[in-house]
Design an enzyme around this catalytic site. Structure first.
Site, PDB file in Angstrom:
ATOM      1  N   VAL A 103       4.873  -9.495  14.993  1.00 61.33           N
ATOM      2  CA  VAL A 103       3.635  -9.766  15.737  1.00 61.33           C
ATOM      3  C   VAL A 103       2.494  -9.002  15.086  1.00 61.33           C
ATOM      4  O   VAL A 103       2.699  -8.203  14.169  1.00 61.33           O
ATOM      5  CB  VAL A 103       3.771  -9.381  17.232  1.00 61.33           C
ATOM      6  N   LYS A 104       1.302  -9.247  15.565  1.00 63.45           N
ATOM      7  CA  LYS A 104       0.123  -8.573  15.042  1.00 63.45           C
ATOM      8  C   LYS A 104       0.270  -7.056  15.143  1.00 63.45           C
ATOM      9  O   LYS A 104       0.731  -6.551  16.176  1.00 63.45           O
ATOM     10  CB  LYS A 104      -1.090  -8.992  15.876  1.00 63.45           C
ATOM     11  N   ASN A 123       2.129  -5.298   9.253  1.00 63.74           N
ATOM     12  CA  ASN A 123       1.367  -4.318   8.481  1.00 63.74           C
ATOM     13  C   ASN A 123       0.910  -3.197   9.408  1.00 63.74           C
ATOM     14  O   ASN A 123      -0.279  -3.007   9.647  1.00 63.74           O
ATOM     15  CB  ASN A 123       0.140  -4.973   7.841  1.00 63.74           C
ATOM     16  N   SER A 150       6.032  -7.719   1.825  1.00 59.31           N
ATOM     17  CA  SER A 150       4.961  -8.294   1.020  1.00 59.31           C
ATOM     18  C   SER A 150       5.398  -9.574   0.337  1.00 59.31           C
ATOM     19  O   SER A 150       6.552  -9.748  -0.008  1.00 59.31           O
ATOM     20  CB  SER A 150       4.491  -7.306  -0.048  1.00 59.31           C
ATOM     21  N   GLY A 151       4.399 -10.437   0.161  1.00 56.45           N
ATOM     22  CA  GLY A 151       4.659 -11.675  -0.563  1.00 56.45           C
ATOM     23  C   GLY A 151       4.076 -12.890   0.129  1.00 56.45           C
ATOM     24  O   GLY A 151       4.245 -14.013  -0.327  1.00 56.45           O
ATOM     25  N   GLY A 152       3.380 -12.634   1.231  1.00 52.27           N
ATOM     26  CA  GLY A 152       2.728 -13.742   1.930  1.00 52.27           C
ATOM     27  C   GLY A 152       3.756 -14.716   2.494  1.00 52.27           C
ATOM     28  O   GLY A 152       4.942 -14.401   2.617  1.00 52.27           O
ATOM     29  N   ASN A 161      -0.894  -2.304  -0.722  1.00 47.09           N
ATOM     30  CA  ASN A 161      -2.078  -3.118  -0.461  1.00 47.09           C
ATOM     31  C   ASN A 161      -3.332  -2.508  -1.074  1.00 47.09           C
ATOM     32  O   ASN A 161      -4.214  -3.229  -1.532  1.00 47.09           O
ATOM     33  CB  ASN A 161      -2.250  -3.320   1.044  1.00 47.09           C
ATOM     34  N   GLU A 213      -3.210  -3.473  -4.494  1.00 45.37           N
ATOM     35  CA  GLU A 213      -3.543  -4.910  -4.506  1.00 45.37           C
ATOM     36  C   GLU A 213      -5.071  -5.095  -4.516  1.00 45.37           C
ATOM     37  O   GLU A 213      -5.612  -5.889  -5.295  1.00 45.37           O
ATOM     38  CB  GLU A 213      -2.897  -5.568  -3.279  1.00 45.37           C
ATOM     39  N   TYR A 214      -5.756  -4.349  -3.676  1.00 47.19           N
ATOM     40  CA  TYR A 214      -7.223  -4.411  -3.653  1.00 47.19           C
ATOM     41  C   TYR A 214      -7.783  -4.033  -5.034  1.00 47.19           C
ATOM     42  O   TYR A 214      -8.711  -4.664  -5.534  1.00 47.19           O
ATOM     43  CB  TYR A 214      -7.799  -3.429  -2.629  1.00 47.19           C
TER      44      TYR A 214
END
Ligand code: 6PG
Length: 477
Positions: A74-75, A102, A128-130, A187, A190-191
């Site tokens: 969940v969020k 996350n 990770s990996g969408g 992340n 990643e940015y």
């Protein structure tokens, strides 16, 4: 049927993770706040494996074999706490709640501590990996107890991505919040990667004069070399895409204001607390912020800039090669900084994180997957106590070979008025590390002058203060 694992929260990530478990032969219990999603999943993908749809929390928990493995998708934030409050009272000692969102690692530490009192294992797992990764194999960064990893690890290893050598892209990162901390830094990196690629694109376009389609080809070439990575690959796809409605390059019809959900910002906030200079990641977060200040940008459009000096074809091609060097060198720096932050977090929280293992599980499945990570893994495997990536002989040599071109790119960027905050922050960090003496000595002098903050001397032990307001003699503090 009893299920070996359950997934609650069947939005796209949860749904795909549930399907991934099922496709790998596990019976998967399903639960969602609104039952329609659960039934839709079974209707659409039921033939992929064994699903046990449930409608209530009680039914869901009853469907799981013991010790129970309950994956929460969940969020991040309050919804995660709400789900924990709903399920925890129904669980028994030894059961596991796995949070694949996350989450902020501090929340994960708190939840782990609270649930531990009930004998429940809380596993904060970075995933990770969408969407594609969740379905076909993500990189997974689980924290939590050894005991929980023993019961869960084999299943995660099965559903995770596999690196080229076949190794699963999952490892027990460390206790409590270690997994979510590592995902947070992932992340942040990643940015930084995305920002560096964006700067390369900007320079190739506005200094070298290439079109998006030409730049896509340049990125495709780079992707066959040492920059080989998922982000370079998708960049070429995005740049070569043409907008159907207008016939223009897609990149020209998208508003140039970058958004963020917050994990990059967390990385920088925590880095500040830990005192780790993640300047590359910070510039990436700030670059997104600058892009979002539409009014300020609009009001600044008339500020003076240099006159453009177009490059001829040969100069443009040579410049593109230099940009590749600058990108690669800056990438080495942002990974150096990111791994330093993981080392600092590990030290601060007593996690004992294996940096080589982190590099290893980032080789496949995740957004920053790249050939490069195998080299980082090798560097840490050869020398687990490496002070930083730049101390590795191979990386030091490569960045040394790149530095002339890196500087040349920044000279051009400066001269032509194209911002390259990531490239320049990375170079400043490199030059700072190289410097035999830094002006920090002067900073110390200033601090001592206005605040009697004291300083240390190069030639004697102890702390000293100069009587700046008096006869300027030195006293031992
Ligand atoms: C991943 C991604 C994923 C998410 C980013 C997007 O590892 O699969 O990082 O977690 O897409 O958090 O972040 P922003 O919305 O902040 O750019």
């Amino acid at each position: 049927t009893t299920a070996q694992i359950g997934v609650t929260g069947l939005a796209v990530m949860g749904r795909n993770l549930a399907r991934n478990f099922a496709r790998n032969g596990y019976a998967v219990a399903l639960h969602n706040r609104t039952a329609a999603r659960t039934h839709d999943l079974v209707a659409e993908f039921g033939e992929e494996g064994v699903f046990v749809p449930t409608e209530t929390a009680k039914e869901f928990v009853a469907a799981l074999e013991r010790p129970r493995r309950l994956v929460v998708m969940v969020k991040a934030g309050d919804p995660t706490d709400a789900v924990i409050q709903e399920f925890a009272p129904l669980l028994e000692p030894g059961d596991m709640i796995i949070d694949g969102g996350n989450a902020h690692f501090a929340d994960t530490r708190r939840r782990e501590r609270e649930l531990r009192e009930q004998g429940i294992h809380f596993v904060g797992a970075g995933v990770s990996g969408g969407e594609e990764g969740a379905l076909r194999g993500p990189s997974i960064m689980p924290g939590g107890s050894e005991e929980s990893y023993a019961a869960l690890g084999p299943m995660l290893e099965k559903i995770s991505a596999k690196a080229e050598d076949g190794a699963p892209c999952v490892t027990h990162v460390g206790p409590d919040g270690a997994g979510h901390f590592v995902k947070m830094v992932h992340n942040g990196i990643e940015y930084a990667d995305m920002q560096l690629i964006a700067e390369a694109y900007h320079l190739l376009r506005d200094v070298a004069g290439y079109s998006p389609a030409q730049i896509a080809d340049i990125f495709r070439t780079w992707n066959t070399g040492r920059l080989d990575s998922y982000l370079i690959e998708i960049t070429a796809e995005v740049l070569s895409h043409v907008d159907a409605a207008t016939g223009k390059p897609f990149v020209d019809v998208v508003q140039d204001r970058a958004e963020q959900k917050g994990t990059g910002r967390w990385t920088v906030q925590i880095a500040l607390d830990l005192g780790v200079p993640v300047s590359g990641i910070a510039e990436a977060v700030f670059a997104r912020a600058v892009s979002g200040h539409a009014e300020l940008r609009e009001a600044s459009r008339e500020l003076a800039g240099p006159s453009a000096r177009p490059l001829d074809d040969a100069a443009a091609a040579a410049f593109a090669d230099q940009v590749e060097q600058a990108l690669y060198a800056s990438k080495i720096v942002s990974y150096t900084q990111g791994f330093q932050q993981i080392a600092a977090g590990s030290e601060e929280y007593g996690w004992d994180i294996d940096l080589g293992a982190v590099a290893s599980i980032w080789r496949g499945g995740c957004i920053i997957r790249a050939a490069f990570l195998d080299r980082i893994r090798a560097a840490y495997d050869t020398r687990p106590d490496l002070p930083g990536l730049l101390s590795d002989g191979d990386f030091a040599r490569e960045i040394g070979e790149a530095q002339d071109d890196w500087r040349a790119v920044l000279v051009q960027a400066t001269r032509q008025g194209v911002p390259a905050p990531g490239f320049s922050a990375a170079l400043a960090y490199y030059d700072a590390l190289r410097s035999a003496r830094l002006p920090a000595a002067l900073t110390q002098g200033q601090r001592d002058f206005f605040g009697a903050h004291t300083y240390r001397r190069v030639d004697r032990e102890g702390s000293f203060h100069t009587l700046w307001g008096g006869d300027r003699s030195e006293v031992e503090a």
